[in-house]
Scaffold this active site. Structure first.
Site, mmCIF file in Angstrom:
data_model
loop_
_atom_site.group_PDB
_atom_site.id
_atom_site.type_symbol
_atom_site.label_atom_id
_atom_site.label_comp_id
_atom_site.label_asym_id
_atom_site.label_seq_id
_atom_site.Cartn_x
_atom_site.Cartn_y
_atom_site.Cartn_z
ATOM 1 N N LYS A 1 0.862 -1.177 0.000
ATOM 2 C CA LYS A 1 0.000 0.000 0.000
ATOM 3 C C LYS A 1 0.905 1.236 0.000
ATOM 4 O O LYS A 1 2.081 1.156 0.309
ATOM 5 C CB LYS A 1 -0.896 -0.017 1.245
ATOM 6 C CG LYS A 1 -2.094 0.922 1.191
ATOM 7 C CD LYS A 1 -3.182 0.406 0.288
ATOM 8 C CE LYS A 1 -4.482 1.217 0.458
ATOM 9 N NZ LYS A 1 -4.406 2.573 -0.115
ATOM 10 N N SER B 1 0.194 8.330 -9.969
ATOM 11 C CA SER B 1 -1.095 8.048 -10.596
ATOM 12 C C SER B 1 -2.295 8.049 -9.676
ATOM 13 O O SER B 1 -3.426 7.984 -10.153
ATOM 14 C CB SER B 1 -1.010 6.679 -11.282
ATOM 15 O OG SER B 1 -0.548 5.689 -10.378
ATOM 16 N N CYS B 2 -2.100 8.114 -8.375
ATOM 17 C CA CYS B 2 -3.254 8.064 -7.475
ATOM 18 C C CYS B 2 -4.175 9.257 -7.736
ATOM 19 O O CYS B 2 -3.736 10.404 -7.680
ATOM 20 C CB CYS B 2 -2.789 8.080 -6.028
ATOM 21 S SG CYS B 2 -4.165 8.057 -4.852
ATOM 22 N N LYS C 1 4.130 3.884 -12.069
ATOM 23 C CA LYS C 1 2.711 3.534 -12.178
ATOM 24 C C LYS C 1 1.945 4.709 -12.765
ATOM 25 O O LYS C 1 1.948 5.812 -12.215
ATOM 26 C CB LYS C 1 2.142 3.168 -10.809
ATOM 27 C CG LYS C 1 0.723 2.596 -10.870
ATOM 28 C CD LYS C 1 0.295 2.038 -9.523
ATOM 29 C CE LYS C 1 -1.063 1.348 -9.607
ATOM 30 N NZ LYS C 1 -1.468 0.752 -8.313
ATOM 31 N N CYS D 1 -32.891 -10.540 -29.464
ATOM 32 C CA CYS D 1 -32.202 -10.145 -30.689
ATOM 33 C C CYS D 1 -33.123 -9.347 -31.603
ATOM 34 O O CYS D 1 -32.717 -8.336 -32.200
ATOM 35 C CB CYS D 1 -31.658 -11.370 -31.408
ATOM 36 S SG CYS D 1 -32.917 -12.583 -31.891
#
Length: 406
Positions: A53, A141-142, A180, A353
């Site tokens: 984390k 990137s968070c 990341k 369909c």
């Protein structure tokens, strides 16, 4: 029946950034890696690696609650989290050391988040290296960041800042640096190439997609509600897989960096798709939150069986194998024509369909003798009917006729 002994001969090990992974499956940074005990249990279950984390020099707490889900057809297809926690790096350093002593064959990857101050980044990197980290994932990137402290996606949405953060990391790094990336950009390839120019050893993609999962209509509050208010959060889970696949493929086609694929992977078939678009390893989080570590055996067995069935001996043989088949729209063969064919044995006469084609297609399906009948003159071969059929009773088959200009 396939010989299980031969299946076992398939080599699931991968070499990623010079590191030996016993298999390509890694726990992504998130709740399943929020403490050392969870990571240890995951290693014992069979995961080859784990990304911690978020760790940082400036800890932050979490709101409560912080998770809300999106359900469709009775299934949970996406989760939004508004987690903002950053764990104190100094408290994690002895845990990193202990995990590496206990599980030396496993790959441990601290996820680091820092601001614009180079001394903070470089100090954190030196600390985790000394503690025994095998690789470092730079969290650029968070989406759950604020402008007061420029971290996460605030850095990763800017090519120049991405390049500089990566360069600063590489100045002091003695282990591979994996950057990341966020999908919350106009063109992820610009960011990937910036990381490559900064000296990144690998890319992990993608982090969560920023979104708002829904509204509590009864109380008229955004979700997840924290005393009636909320924030835009990170969306994860099966619903984001198409975005993740696209991003990984684009990165693979425009950089030479190895990729760890993330986003919406919930079964072995998903993992194989990520390998085929260029990922050498894959990371999972949300699916583990929902199903636990036991899914690692399904992942390994599924990929092994698939590779054996297709005549491959290792994962690396299929990495990026379909990239040459991804082309720009104008390079498609517009002369190719297909038509739906009905499998009477599978048809349940639900008429979905017909309804879809009538109201959103070309009114090319009618019911004759309780079965769908395709009017080939009206049909435009869009494929909608195939997708709405819940029983696989319609298949597209190549046609000799060419109505591409119809």
């Amino acid at each position: 029946m396939r010989d299980p002994i031969n299946v076992k001969k398939v080599d699931l090990s991968v070499k990623f950034c010079g590191l030996e992974f016993e298999n390509p499956f890694i726990l992504s940074s998130g709740p399943p890696t929020s403490n050392a005990e969870k990571i240890g249990r995951a290693f014992e279950a069979g995961w080859a690696g784990a990304v911690t984390k978020v760790l940082g020099s400036k800890p932050r707490p979490d709101p409560h609650p912080r998770i809300a889900g999106l359900h469709y057809g009775g299934k949970l297809i996406a989760i939004e989290n508004i987690e903002s926690v950053i764990y104190p790096l100094k408290e994690w350093l002895p845990k990193i050391t202990e995990l590496k002593k206990k599980y030396p064959e496993k790959i441990l990857i601290p996820n680091l988040m820092g601001g614009a101050d180079p001394e903070i980044w470089q100090g954190m990197i030196k600390d985790v290296q000394e503690a025994g980290a095998d690789m470092i994932e730079l969290n650029l990137s968070c989406p759950l960041t604020d402008e007061v402290w420029a971290v996460g996606a605030i850095l990763g949405q800017n090519p120049d800042l991405t390049r500089e953060a990566t360069r600063l990391a590489k100045e002091v790094a003695t282990v591979p640096i994996m950057v990341k990336l966020t999908p919350n950009v106009t063109d992820i390839t610009l960011i990937a190439k910036a990381a490559e120019r900064g000296g990144a050893d690998a890319i992990s993609a993608i982090n969560t997609v920023q979104g708002l999962i829904g509204i509590d209509l009864e109380n008229m509050e955004p979700l997840p509600s924290v005393r009636g208010i909320s924030s835009f959060g990170g969306i994860s889970g099966p619903a984001i897989k198409p975005i993740s696949l696209r991003c990984v493929a684009q990165i693979a086609k425009t950089t030479k960096l190895p990729i760890s694929g993330i986003g919406g992977i919930s079964k072995w078939e998903d993992a194989v798709e990520f390998f085929m678009v260029g990922a050498s390893t894959v990371q999972l989080c949300t699916s583990v939150m929902l199903r636990g570590n036991r899914m690692i055996n399904e992942l390994k067995d599924g990929v092994s069986s698939y590779l054996y069935k297709k005549g491959f001996g290792s994962v690396k043989e299929i990495v990026g194998c379909i990239l040459s088949k991804l082309k720009s729209q104008e390079n498609l063969d517009y002369s190719y024509w297909v038509l739906p064919a009905v499998d009477a044995a599978r048809c349940t006469k639900c008429e979905l369909c017909r309804v879809a084609c009538q109201d959103a297609g070309y009114a090319a399906i009618k019911i004759e003798g309780d079965l769908p009948k395709i009017d080939e003159e009206k049909c435009n071969a869009c494929g909608l009917c195939i997708q709405v059929c819940p029983h696989g009773a319609l298949l597209l088959k190549p046609s000799l006729s060419n109505k591409s200009n119809k």
